[in-house]
Scaffold this active site. Structure first.
Site, PDB file in Angstrom:
ATOM      1  N   LYS A 202      41.412  51.925  45.767  1.00  0.00           N
ATOM      2  CA  LYS A 202      40.296  50.979  45.941  1.00  0.00           C
ATOM      3  C   LYS A 202      39.892  50.912  47.409  1.00  0.00           C
ATOM      4  CE  LYS A 202      41.546  48.540  41.825  1.00  0.00           C
ATOM      5  NZ  LYS A 202      42.579  47.817  41.166  1.00  0.00           N
TER       6      LYS A 202
ATOM      7  N   GLN B 105      45.160  42.244  41.771  1.00  0.00           N
ATOM      8  CA  GLN B 105      45.760  43.449  41.197  1.00  0.00           C
ATOM      9  C   GLN B 105      46.822  43.042  40.177  1.00  0.00           C
ATOM     10  OE1 GLN B 105      44.755  46.710  42.040  1.00  0.00           O
ATOM     11  NE2 GLN B 105      46.003  47.175  40.243  1.00  0.00           N
TER      12      GLN B 105
ATOM     13  N   ASP C 297      36.321  41.879  38.831  1.00  0.00           N
ATOM     14  CA  ASP C 297      37.075  42.462  37.711  1.00  0.00           C
ATOM     15  C   ASP C 297      36.534  41.952  36.369  1.00  0.00           C
ATOM     16  OD1 ASP C 297      38.958  44.411  37.577  1.00  0.00           O
ATOM     17  OD2 ASP C 297      40.678  43.120  38.003  1.00  0.00           O
TER      18      ASP C 297
END
Ligand code: NAP
Length: 282
Positions: free
Chosen positions: A48, A92, A115
């Site tokens: 990322k 994460q 997300d």
């Protein structure tokens, strides 16, 4: 058989994005929160970061001790929510068991939720209202679009019902007028169902679980699985060599869905920025 090349589509997504970013007079901010030291998570965060650097984003990797209390974590998220220079926030996964992932996820402002996992964004997706959508399913839709694979009226079978992949993908497909069957570990006669799929998506995390007995001739196969073999190399949930002669299209692992997930995070960060620009009430 034709390969669906995630690397190639990723380059296109990033090139389009760079053009849009060139018209903005500030650096976009993306924050990835990692809790603990999970080795696989560290690899994903690095990917990322690489994408963010390529796009010129201000990337912050906030790493917290695995013992962080939920209250302290929520406080950190609140600071980021209120930071005008932070456009996107991502946690994460997985996070340690003492933290309630639903509460932590929902602490992120929905317009910074790159997300797409807050209840608000999930609700918007279900209602087919423009929203921040999880990167992997969005990446799969973009890949099909790039290769002109129409989903309208097609029977799409998705194996795996996670919040991150299977469920949002099912909704995206329904919103695009596909006919969807969503399977999981309790599904009976799985291969009878998967054999009916025009487009078969597998996201279960089981090495080479799907062989030719599960696949209809001419089907499009999307392999989301990422499994690490004993020798350290990666393989998918599909037995590529076993099915390659009967499919029309297939994603390889690596270089299939994985690069799309990363590219769409870049795009979601831009989208999150636009959401705040376009709605001054946020
Ligand atoms: P997850 O949360 O662990 O969910 C797995 C799903 O698979 C569950 O719905 C489970 O059913 C189902 N399942 C497990 N065994 C099954 C079986 N034998 N038959 C049918 N269904 C079965 O997984 P996830 O986060 O969605 O990830 C799945 C895989 O995709 C993993 O390998 C992950 O690393 C990979 N992944 C890749 C990307 C990418 O960018 N390429 C992104 C995300 C995830 P139940 O619900 O009944 O338990």
């Amino acid at each position: 058989m034709k390969l669906l090349n995630g690397k190639e589509v990723k380059e296109k997504v990033l090139a389009d994005l760079k053009e849009k970013l060139g018209k903005i007079n500030r650096q976009l901010g993306l924050v990835v929160i990692q809790i603990g030291d999970d080795a696989a998570s560290s690899v994903y965060v690095k990917q990322k970061q690489k994408m963010a650097m390529e796009l010129g984003y201000n990337f912050q990797h906030l790493k917290f001790d695995s013992n962080i209390s939920q209250a302290d974590l929520l406080n950190e998220i609140s600071k980021l929510n209120n930071d005008d220079l932070v456009d996107g926030i991502l946690i994460q996964m997985p996070i340690p068991k003492h933290l309630d992932s639903k509460i932590v996820q929902n602490a992120i402002c929905y317009y910074k939720d790159v997300d797409g996992l807050t209840d608000i964004n999930i609700g918007r997706l279900v209602h087919n209202v423009d929203s921040l959508v999880p990167c992997t399913p969005k990446g799969i839709m973009r890949m099909l679009e790039y290769y002109n694979i129409d989903v309208v009226g097609k029977h799409v079978v998705i194996v795996g019902r996670s919040d991150l992949v299977g469920k949002p993908l099912a909704n995206l497909m329904i919103n695009k007028n596909a006919t969807v069957t969503l399977c999981h570990s309790m599904t009976k006669d799985l291969n009878k169902i998967t054999k009916k799929a025009d487009i078969l998506v597998i996201a279960i995390g089981k090495e080479k679980f799907i062989g030719r007995d599960f696949v209809k001739k001419g089907a499009v196969v999307i392999d989301v699985g990422i499994n690490r073999k004993a020798d350290g190399s990666l393989c998918g949930d599909v037995d590529f060599d076993d099915v390659k002669d009967i499919v029309s299209y297939i994603t390889p692992v690596p270089c299939g869905v994985g690069p799309m997930t990363v590219a769409l995070l870049g795009e979601n960060t831009y989208k999150a920025y636009r959401l705040r620009c376009d709605d001054k009430n946020l």
